[in-house]
Scaffold this motif. Structure first.
Motif, PDB file in Angstrom:
ATOM      1  N   ARG A 280      11.915 -30.396 107.069  1.00 49.24           N
ATOM      2  CA  ARG A 280      11.901 -30.753 108.271  1.00 49.24           C
ATOM      3  C   ARG A 280      11.075 -31.689 108.666  1.00 49.24           C
ATOM      4  O   ARG A 280      10.850 -32.309 109.815  1.00 49.24           O
ATOM      5  CB  ARG A 280      11.671 -29.211 109.096  1.00 49.24           C
ATOM      6  CG  ARG A 280      12.871 -28.590 109.212  1.00 49.24           C
ATOM      7  CD  ARG A 280      12.526 -27.438 110.415  1.00 49.24           C
ATOM      8  NE  ARG A 280      13.762 -26.632 110.811  1.00 49.24           N
ATOM      9  CZ  ARG A 280      14.205 -25.449 110.470  1.00 49.24           C
ATOM     10  NH1 ARG A 280      13.240 -24.818 109.827  1.00 49.24           N
ATOM     11  NH2 ARG A 280      15.157 -25.057 110.983  1.00 49.24           N
ATOM     12  N   ARG A 281       9.713 -31.930 107.955  1.00 48.16           N
ATOM     13  CA  ARG A 281       8.637 -32.795 108.385  1.00 48.16           C
ATOM     14  C   ARG A 281       8.875 -34.083 107.284  1.00 48.16           C
ATOM     15  O   ARG A 281       7.891 -34.819 107.280  1.00 48.16           O
ATOM     16  CB  ARG A 281       7.452 -32.284 108.194  1.00 48.16           C
ATOM     17  CG  ARG A 281       7.318 -31.100 109.210  1.00 48.16           C
ATOM     18  CD  ARG A 281       5.750 -30.695 109.510  1.00 48.16           C
ATOM     19  NE  ARG A 281       5.375 -31.916 110.091  1.00 48.16           N
ATOM     20  CZ  ARG A 281       4.101 -32.614 109.788  1.00 48.16           C
ATOM     21  NH1 ARG A 281       3.537 -31.968 108.573  1.00 48.16           N
ATOM     22  NH2 ARG A 281       3.468 -33.556 110.308  1.00 48.16           N
ATOM     23  N   GLY A 282       9.609 -34.180 106.481  1.00 46.76           N
ATOM     24  CA  GLY A 282      10.063 -35.302 105.622  1.00 46.76           C
ATOM     25  C   GLY A 282       8.904 -35.559 104.496  1.00 46.76           C
ATOM     26  O   GLY A 282       8.440 -36.591 104.159  1.00 46.76           O
ATOM     27  N   LEU A 283       8.622 -34.260 104.095  1.00 48.30           N
ATOM     28  CA  LEU A 283       7.282 -34.367 103.066  1.00 48.30           C
ATOM     29  C   LEU A 283       8.298 -34.251 101.655  1.00 48.30           C
ATOM     30  O   LEU A 283       9.017 -33.509 101.499  1.00 48.30           O
ATOM     31  CB  LEU A 283       6.396 -33.127 103.063  1.00 48.30           C
ATOM     32  CG  LEU A 283       6.047 -33.239 104.364  1.00 48.30           C
ATOM     33  CD1 LEU A 283       4.927 -32.108 104.389  1.00 48.30           C
ATOM     34  CD2 LEU A 283       4.938 -34.405 104.708  1.00 48.30           C
ATOM     35  N   SER A 284       7.909 -35.138 100.594  1.00 48.58           N
ATOM     36  CA  SER A 284       8.530 -34.989  99.182  1.00 48.58           C
ATOM     37  C   SER A 284       7.784 -33.872  98.526  1.00 48.58           C
ATOM     38  O   SER A 284       8.574 -33.413  97.649  1.00 48.58           O
ATOM     39  CB  SER A 284       8.153 -36.267  98.930  1.00 48.58           C
ATOM     40  OG  SER A 284       6.846 -36.893  98.406  1.00 48.58           O
ATOM     41  N   ASP A 285       6.485 -33.432  98.465  1.00 49.03           N
ATOM     42  CA  ASP A 285       5.834 -32.411  97.932  1.00 49.03           C
ATOM     43  C   ASP A 285       4.679 -32.057  98.305  1.00 49.03           C
ATOM     44  O   ASP A 285       4.234 -32.651  99.659  1.00 49.03           O
ATOM     45  CB  ASP A 285       5.753 -32.932  96.396  1.00 49.03           C
ATOM     46  CG  ASP A 285       4.384 -34.178  96.214  1.00 49.03           C
ATOM     47  OD1 ASP A 285       4.267 -34.727  97.396  1.00 49.03           O
ATOM     48  OD2 ASP A 285       3.927 -34.313  95.165  1.00 49.03           O
ATOM     49  N   ILE A 286       4.248 -31.103  98.010  1.00 49.31           N
ATOM     50  CA  ILE A 286       2.968 -30.311  98.701  1.00 49.31           C
ATOM     51  C   ILE A 286       1.866 -30.018  97.517  1.00 49.31           C
ATOM     52  O   ILE A 286       2.144 -28.946  97.020  1.00 49.31           O
ATOM     53  CB  ILE A 286       3.150 -29.005  99.392  1.00 49.31           C
ATOM     54  CG1 ILE A 286       4.219 -29.612 100.675  1.00 49.31           C
ATOM     55  CG2 ILE A 286       2.002 -28.452  99.938  1.00 49.31           C
ATOM     56  CD1 ILE A 286       4.599 -28.292 101.546  1.00 49.31           C
ATOM     57  N   PRO A 287       1.163 -31.038  97.198  1.00 50.09           N
ATOM     58  CA  PRO A 287       0.211 -30.885  96.118  1.00 50.09           C
ATOM     59  C   PRO A 287      -0.847 -29.986  96.464  1.00 50.09           C
ATOM     60  O   PRO A 287      -1.094 -29.651  97.672  1.00 50.09           O
ATOM     61  CB  PRO A 287      -0.357 -32.335  95.806  1.00 50.09           C
ATOM     62  CG  PRO A 287      -0.324 -32.626  97.061  1.00 50.09           C
ATOM     63  CD  PRO A 287       0.804 -32.409  97.844  1.00 50.09           C
TER      64      PRO A 287
END
Length: 343
Positions: A280-287
């Motif tokens: 939904r927020r256009g994030l590719s990953d969450i490190p």
């Protein structure tokens, strides 16, 4: 609700009736029994129902219980996709109560106190409720803070470093006994702080199911409430805070999702929930996800310790629940250390 605890608000009747015309005449005042931080009251009047929320009595910690900030942010969000109650009136300390309070409209709907959603009609509704929370969180983090007039609502950058300093200090200020894993957690967070990545948005600070009012006949969120801890900050603080639910034990004061068969209830996994938010927020990953989760446990533990200390000092809004929260500080520290040591 407890009518006996509403007596102090009686002195506000003429003050409110004189200043808020749409209130009409106040027929009944009753205190909500839930909640710990800012005492909250239902006002039944000749024109309808309203909610009054005030600072607690007694000495307050620095920057805590800022009901004026709650009022400001909800007023600013009224024209956005984030659902909030209508706010009507803000009073400073110069009133018969002697402390700040604000008045808002009452939103009729459902509040789910158990994240397993036993009141839901079926698994599809449970899944839809979780998806509505996910969509609301993404909408909140996508708010244009400048357009909303909130560009000065917090300091930009280094959110986790600043929050770490704030809650470490407040934990030490309210500490009532030594908790070894809390000490270890504070040290670990300080040593493993990720570099600031520049992300900044409006954050709620206490984003969870029981701070939302849902429609009675559909899985829609009508209002996101309890904005006391809101500020400009890092979006993953809100996401990780909510995702603690998957790890907190269900048989505890916080009624998490730990220890229940979530798949049989139609509830999403933590991984699926995080993935949908990222989409939904256009994030590719969450490190650095483990850091954010551990930080969420630390911050909630520090908040609960403060609530517990207020109970010991005789100033808690709900002393029985405050004592139960105080007993969970060690549990949260243990869960956080299990998380980081098992990584």
């Amino acid at each position: 609700m407890n009518a006996a605890n509403a007596s102090e608000i009686e002195a506000l009747r003429p003050f409110l009736e004189d200043r808020v015309a749409q209130l009409g005449s106040i027929a009944h005042i009753e205190k909500f029994g839930s909640g710990q931080s800012n005492p909250t009251y239902m006002l039944e009047t000749s024109t309808g129902k309203f909610v009054l929320r005030t600072q607690p009595p007694g000495k307050l910690l620095k920057s805590a219980h800022r009901v004026d900030r709650e009022f400001r942010v909800m007023r600013a969000l009224a024209e956005t996709e984030v659902p909030v109650p209508p706010v009507l009136f803000l009073a400073d300390e110069d009133n018969p109560l002697g402390r700040m309070f604000y008045l808002m409209g009452h939103v009729e709907g459902r509040i789910f106190w158990d994240p397993a959603l036993p009141e839901a009609r079926h698994n599809e509704e449970r899944a839809a409720i979780f998806d509505a929370m996910n969509a609301t969180l993404a909408a909140l983090h996508n708010v244009d803070v400048k357009a909303a007039g909130l560009e000065d609502y917090g300091k930009p950058g280094d959110y986790f470093a600043r929050q770490y300093a704030r809650w470490s200090e407040q934990y030490r200020t309210t500490e009532t006994r030594e908790i070894a894993n809390m000490d270890r957690l504070i040290a670990w967070l300080g040593e493993n702080m990720p570099p600031d990545d520049g992300q900044s948005c409006l954050v709620h600070g206490d984003f969870r199911h029981d701070n939302m009012i849902f429609a009675t006949d559909r899985p829609d969120i009508l209002a996101l409430i309890d904005w006391e801890l809101s500020t400009l900050g890092h979006p993953l603080a809100d996401l990780s805070y909510q995702c603690m639910q998957w790890r907190l034990p269900h048989a505890s004061a916080f009624k998490g999702l730990g220890g229940i068969e979530r798949n049989k209830l139609g509830l999403p996994t933590e991984e699926a929930y995080v993935s949908r938010y990222a989409q939904r927020r256009g994030l590719s990953d969450i490190p650095h996800w483990n850091f954010y989760l551990a930080f969420a446990f630390f911050r909630l533990a520090a908040i609960c310790q403060g609530v517990y200390k207020r109970a010991l000092d005789g100033n808690a809004s709900n002393p029985q629940k405050a004592e139960a929260y105080g007993q969970q500080v060690e549990t949260m520290a243990d869960l956080a250390m299990d998380l980081v040591e098992g990584a």
